[in-house]
Design a protein around this motif. Structure first.
Motif, short mmCIF file in Angstrom:
data_model
loop_
_atom_site.label_atom_id
_atom_site.label_comp_id
_atom_site.label_asym_id
_atom_site.label_seq_id
_atom_site.Cartn_x
_atom_site.Cartn_y
_atom_site.Cartn_z
N ASP A 100 -6.99 11.55 -4.23
CA ASP A 100 -6.39 10.91 -2.73
C ASP A 100 -4.75 10.04 -1.96
O ASP A 100 -4.74 10.29 -3.80
CB ASP A 100 -7.45 9.66 -2.02
N VAL A 102 -1.74 8.72 -0.24
CA VAL A 102 -2.09 8.11 0.56
C VAL A 102 -0.69 8.55 1.29
O VAL A 102 0.46 8.41 0.15
CB VAL A 102 -2.39 7.18 -0.10
N VAL A 128 -0.09 4.58 8.13
CA VAL A 128 -0.54 4.96 6.70
C VAL A 128 -2.06 5.57 6.93
O VAL A 128 -2.48 5.87 8.09
CB VAL A 128 -1.83 3.64 6.18
N TYR A 130 -4.09 8.64 5.32
CA TYR A 130 -4.71 9.09 3.81
C TYR A 130 -5.89 10.13 4.18
O TYR A 130 -6.55 10.67 4.94
CB TYR A 130 -5.39 8.14 3.14
N LEU A 138 -8.73 3.08 4.51
CA LEU A 138 -7.35 2.00 3.83
C LEU A 138 -6.94 1.94 5.32
O LEU A 138 -6.94 2.10 6.29
CB LEU A 138 -6.57 2.78 3.56
#
Length: 162
Positions: A100, A102, A128, A130, A138
């Motif tokens: 992943d 981020v 954020v 992701y 997240l």
């Protein structure tokens, strides 16, 4: 009288030269891994995290941690956005089965302790993003990033299918 003057001068010089620079001055974000009900979850997979530098190279921030429910990562002080690559692998690290990316956007806030201390920056997380290969979601829990090691900044909810 002269002795008292010398002692007073020595005391004042010693007092003025004491510096209260923090010993632990690395600014880090703290992550908790949780189930969908909010309870702590230990992941059996190996987790490694690298960061993309401006020059295109990677730097290893977390190396093959297994059986963890919490971890921390340092924060850059020269980029408005940190790009982190989370790699999930078998416990032996021989098979990487998910990655992943981020993106953590932040504002850098200069922090002044003393003219004798190194320059430091605190941060305010503003966003954020992701990918969703292993991460289900997240969430930003605390946006202010300082020296405080007790603050959890992100809650990571892994995809339960993996």
């Amino acid at each position: 009288m002269r002795l008292a003057a010398v002692m007073l001068t020595a005391f004042l010089v010693a007092d003025c030269s004491s510096i209260d620079c923090p010993v632990e001055n690395t600014v880090r974000t703290y992550y908790n891994i949780c189930n969908s009900d909010g309870s702590e979850l230990k992941i059996d997979e190996g987790l490694s995290v690298t960061s993309k530098r401006r020059d295109g190279t990677d730097t290893l921030l977390l190396n093959m941690q297994t059986g963890i429910s919490k971890f921390s990562l340092p924060v850059s002080y020269s980029h408005p956005e940190d790009i982190l690559i989370f790699a999930y692998s078998s416990k032996l690290g021989d098979i990487v089965y998910a990655r992943d990316t981020v993106w953590v956007k932040k504002d850098d806030i200069p922090h002044f302790e003393s003219v004798d201390c190194n320059v430091s920056f605190f941060h305010r997380i503003t966003d954020v993003r992701y990918t969703k290969n292993f991460i289900d979601s997240l969430v930003i829990k605390e946006s202010s990033v300082t020296y405080d090691r007790t603050q959890v900044h992100f809650i990571l909810y892994p995809d339960t299918v993996h």
